[in-house]
Structure formats: structure tokens, C-alpha cells
Scaffold this active site. Structure first.
Site, short mmCIF file in Angstrom:
data_model
loop_
_atom_site.label_atom_id
_atom_site.label_comp_id
_atom_site.label_asym_id
_atom_site.label_seq_id
_atom_site.Cartn_x
_atom_site.Cartn_y
_atom_site.Cartn_z
N ARG A 1 9.75 3.63 -7.84
CA ARG A 1 8.58 3.15 -8.39
C ARG A 1 8.09 4.81 -8.87
NH1 ARG A 1 5.86 1.59 -2.94
NH2 ARG A 1 7.34 3.15 -2.42
N SER B 1 3.72 -1.34 -0.21
CA SER B 1 3.26 -2.81 1.90
C SER B 1 3.18 -2.30 2.18
CB SER B 1 5.28 -3.09 1.90
OG SER B 1 5.61 -4.41 1.09
#
Length: 167
Positions: A91, A129
Site C-alpha cells: 500500500r 484490516s
């Protein structure tokens, strides 16, 4: 056959995870998505079985993706599954630093393993998450962060736990 392992805790699976899995499924003949138990991370919100179920739902449209779980070393899992490739999603630069060191360590343990890095789409770069779990803690809407069919599954799993969002 070119087989790769895409491993992680997937607690829970996010749209970012699914993006990486979908793109990897076009690069390899078979992708084994593996929920790994990591004793160095905080306690998981979902059991490995629940995470496997969510991943199976999220990847049901991908015929070359298999989902399982494992507790042990990733390099050992790759050897037993005859999967010489490991797919890791990135990311941000901080992900790269961590994953680069991890890839070098795996390479030191087994020089036949190759790590393939896939950058997530920009639209998913902020999703994690842990962020999803935090939003769940405050009873927030996670539907824009997780695959559509998984959002309901998450809420169903949470109904069966002694879990209550914060007031």
C-alpha cells in the site's frame, strides 16, 4: 504450473486484499490464499475458520484460487504446496520496507522462493484490516472497505460472539 501463495492474517479480508488476489490470479495458474496464524500480532477478531470462510466467499468468482489456513513457517507451507512464488501486496513505502526485509529473510531460508510485490490500486491504499476492526468497534459502516458479500458475513459472525461495539 505456476503456483503462488498469497498469505496474511486477513482479519478481515478487505477490498485491498481482494484487489491483490484478483490481479495475482491473472498472473499465475493457481493462487493459494492462506490465512496464517501469527502469534506476534494482537488477538484476532475472527477465528481462522471464519477468515477462511470470508475469503472463500470473496474469491468464489476466481476458479484458480484456493483458500486454506496454516500455522507455521511460510517457506515450509510453500514447499509442501509446491508453490515457489509468494505474492505480497503493498500500500505504501512503509509496507515495502517491511515486506522487503521479510522477502530477504524467506530467500535466506529457501533460495528457491521468489516474492512478487503487487502495488494496490490507489483507491484501496488507505484500507487496512486493523482500520476495519476499529470501525467495527465503534459500530461504523465498513461496507465501502470490504467485499460486498463479506460485509454481511462479518456481521453474522459477530452476532455469534460475545462482542459488542463501544457505545
Amino acid at each position: 504450473m505456476r503456483r503462488a501463495v498469497c498469505s496474511g492474517s486477513f482479519d478481515p479480508v478487505t477490498k485491498g486484499h481482494l484487489d491483490i488476489i484478483e490481479r495475482a490470479s491473472r498472473m499465475f495458474d493457481e493462487i493459494i490464499v492462506c490465512v496464517f496464524f501469527n502469534p506476534t500480532k494482537d488477538k484476532a477478531l475472527f477465528t481462522p475458520e471464519e477468515r477462511v470462510a470470508m475469503l472463500k466467499t470473496a474469491t468464489s468468482h476466481l476458479p484458480n484460487v484456493k483458500v486454506t489456513s496454516y500455522s507455521g513457517l511460510l517457506n515450509d507451507f510453500c514447499v509442501t504446496r509446491e508453490a515457489p512464488f509468494i505474492v505480497r501486496g503493498l500500500r505504501a513505502f512503509t509496507d515495502f520496507e517491511y515486506e522487503f526485509q521479510r522477502a530477504l529473510l524467506l530467500k535466506k531460508m529457501n533460495e528457491t522462493l521468489e516474492t512478487v510485490f503487487i502495488m494496490t490500486k490507489a483507491e484501496y491504499s488507505y484500507i487496512s484490516s486493523s482500520g476495519v476492526r476499529e470501525i467495527l468497534t465503534f459500530d461504523g459502516d465498513i461496507n465501502m472497505l470490504v467485499p460486498n458479500e463479506v460485509g454481511k458475513q462479518i456481521h453474522d459472525f459477530l452476532k455469534h460472539k460475545d462482542w459488542e461495539p463501544c457505545d
